[in-house]
Design a protein around this motif. Structure first.
Motif, PDB file in Angstrom:
ATOM      1  N   ARG A 139       0.874  -0.887   0.408  1.00  0.00           N
ATOM      2  CA  ARG A 139      -0.037   0.168  -0.523  1.00  0.00           C
ATOM      3  C   ARG A 139       0.691   1.180  -0.046  1.00  0.00           C
ATOM      4  N   ASP A 142       0.566   5.797   0.429  1.00  0.00           N
ATOM      5  CA  ASP A 142      -0.144   6.585   0.850  1.00  0.00           C
ATOM      6  C   ASP A 142       0.299   7.790   0.802  1.00  0.00           C
ATOM      7  N   GLY A 151      -4.303  10.564  -0.807  1.00  0.00           N
ATOM      8  CA  GLY A 151      -3.941   9.629  -2.052  1.00  0.00           C
ATOM      9  C   GLY A 151      -3.539   8.423  -1.945  1.00  0.00           C
ATOM     10  N   LEU A 172      -2.542   4.017  -3.019  1.00  0.00           N
ATOM     11  CA  LEU A 172      -2.636   2.350  -4.281  1.00  0.00           C
ATOM     12  C   LEU A 172      -2.463   2.096  -2.790  1.00  0.00           C
ATOM     13  N   PHE A 206      -6.222  -1.403  -6.478  1.00  0.00           N
ATOM     14  CA  PHE A 206      -7.017  -0.511  -5.754  1.00  0.00           C
ATOM     15  C   PHE A 206      -5.765   1.202  -5.628  1.00  0.00           C
ATOM     16  N   VAL A 207      -6.832   1.720  -6.358  1.00  0.00           N
ATOM     17  CA  VAL A 207      -6.403   3.290  -5.987  1.00  0.00           C
ATOM     18  C   VAL A 207      -7.273   4.503  -5.689  1.00  0.00           C
ATOM     19  N   GLY A 208      -7.242   5.848  -5.372  1.00  0.00           N
ATOM     20  CA  GLY A 208      -7.812   6.256  -4.741  1.00  0.00           C
ATOM     21  C   GLY A 208      -7.448   7.571  -3.345  1.00  0.00           C
ATOM     22  N   VAL A 209      -8.460   8.094  -3.088  1.00  0.00           N
ATOM     23  CA  VAL A 209      -8.277   9.332  -2.661  1.00  0.00           C
ATOM     24  C   VAL A 209      -8.785   9.955  -1.274  1.00  0.00           C
ATOM     25  N   ASN A 210      -8.886  10.099   0.229  1.00  0.00           N
ATOM     26  CA  ASN A 210      -9.271  10.102   0.343  1.00  0.00           C
ATOM     27  C   ASN A 210      -9.408  12.129   1.299  1.00  0.00           C
TER      28      ASN A 210
END
Length: 451
Positions: free
Chosen positions: A119, A121, A299, A301, A326-330
């Motif tokens: 992961r 970050d 972000g 991944l 998985f990829v995304g933003v928080n």
């Protein structure tokens, strides 16, 4: 060869020959400049202040790292000894007439599971991060000023300890000279007593005075030894070494040097730099609490390989492993924290006002310190001039009284009284000289020119 090199050479010689005894010790000459240089490298407080600067560099690196990618790996292995149950309604397409219940227990899962993931970050936006970076750099600057302040305190202590040793040694030498002078007078008086020119009382009177001076010599010798030990402690030198001051009081007791110091306007005071930096840190803390109202964006991944099997050996086969990514933003949006940030901001503003008040007070206090230090040095120089004249007059009176006594026109009592007056005048002179040196060091500190 500088002082530190001399120390290293001495240790090498002692270790090489295995003679760490009192007879093997050598006397190491040292000057004031060498003392200060050595103390700044070896005094405990100075060394700790230098180490604190290194700590602050680590704090900067730690804060900088928070804005860099954070990569973590994870691996897990699970043996489902009893596969969890899922309950389905016993009706409709799931109805099983053989089950005498309105629910059907079903097990979904396998006996063995395993996964390997990575992961990443990455902080995209966080207002407090940039404030924290600036605060860390400001903290490093504060530790630099703290180090400078500590070094100034060390220099002040070294100078005062150095002059204490010089004055005590000079006082001891004068007491020895006074004792030698009385020894001569005692022999002369005893000779005169043997031929009947003086009374037994005259001999006894001089013996009493000699015993008193002998006691003073013991005190002066002890004071000199103690001041040397304190001096070694101040500069950070191990006790097993023997020091000898390579300079005399006359090398520093110059009127021009004292007067030049009195005329100086002074330099920046590190205490003001410390306070300004603390004020800057308080403002940054206020800003940090204010930016807490802003959203934070991060972000992430994740790359994962997962496997499962009904028996232990099969789980390691490649066909049973599958990939997931998985990829995304928080985004974190602060809404309500019970007014915690508001109260912290209020505290910051009060702290800033307190520091601003301290700054005004420190500015006035520095000026008062300069005035007081200048006044003390002027008074000390006047007192020193008076005591110097008194010492010269007392020596003149003693010499004339001794001559009169030798010629038979003076009394033994007058000689003893003149000697006592001379001893007191010499003691007062060196006390005044010591006060002058200490006052000069205090003025240098007040002007910010300690070096």
């Amino acid at each position: 060869m500088d002082f530190k090199t001399t120390i290293i050479f001495l240790v090498a010689c002692l270790v090489g020959f295995g003679q760490l005894t009192a007879e093997a010790q050598q006397v190491i000459p040292i000057t004031l400049e060498e003392s200060i240089k050595y103390a700044l490298e070896n005094n405990v407080e100075a060394k700790n202040a230098q180490l604190e600067v290194l700590v602050s560099k680590g704090v900067i690196g730690e804060n900088l790292a928070k804005g860099l990618p954070q990569i973590n790996g994870a691996y897990d292995f699970t043996h489902n000894m009893a596969i969890p149950l899922v309950f389905l309604p016993n009706e409709g397409p799931f109805e099983d007439p053989t089950v005498d219940s309105d629910v059907i227990p079903a097990r979904f899962g396998v006996d063995f599971q395993s996964s390997l993931s990575v992961r990443v970050d990455q902080m995209i936006f966080d207002g407090s991060y940039f404030v924290g970076l600036k605060a860390a750099k400001t903290l490093k600057l504060l530790t630099e000023f703290d180090r400078e302040k500590t070094e100034n305190d060390v220099i002040e202590g070294v100078k005062k300890a150095f002059f204490t040793v010089l004055v005590n040694e000079e006082r001891r030498r004068l007491v020895e000279a006074n004792l030698a002078r009385l020894d001569i007078l005692l022999k002369e008086t005893e000779s005169m007593y043997e031929v009947g020119f003086v009374e037994k009382l005259d001999v006894s009177r001089i013996k009493v005075q000699r015993n008193n001076i002998k006691t003073d010599l013991d005190k002066a010798t002890t004071a000199t030894s103690i001041s040397k030990e304190m001096f070694k402690l101040q500069i950070g030198l191990p006790r097993e070494y023997t020091l000898e001051i390579a300079e005399k009081l006359d090398d520093f007791n110059t009127e021009d040097d004292f007067l030049t110091t009195l005329e100086l306007d002074g330099y920046r005071r590190v205490e003001m730099d410390q306070l300004n930096t603390n004020l800057e840190l308080a403002k940054l803390d206020l800003k940090n609490n204010q930016v807490q109202y802003m959203p934070k964006l991060d972000g992430f991944l994740t790359y994962q390989r997962a496997g499962a099997a009904l028996d232990f050996n099969s789980i390691w086969k490649q066909r049973n492993w599958f990939t997931a990514a998985f990829v995304g933003v928080n985004m974190t949006i602060p809404i309500f924290d019970g007014l915690s940030k508001k109260n912290r901001i209020q505290q910051n503003r009060v702290q800033i006002r307190q520091l601003e008040n301290q700054k005004l007070f420190l500015e006035d206090n520095i000026e008062v310190e300069k005035f007081e230090a200048r006044s003390n040095l002027r008074n000390s120089l006047k007192t020193l001039e008076v005591q110097k004249e008194n010492r010269e007059l007392a020596m003149e009176v003693f010499e004339m009284t001794k001559i009169k006594y030798g010629e038979g026109v003076g009394s033994n009592y007058e000689v003893v009284e003149a000697d006592a007056a001379l001893k007191e005048a010499e003691s007062n002179y060196f006390s005044a000289l010591y006060d002058a040196f200490i006052a000069k060091v205090d003025l240098e500190k007040a002007l910010g020119i300690l070096k």
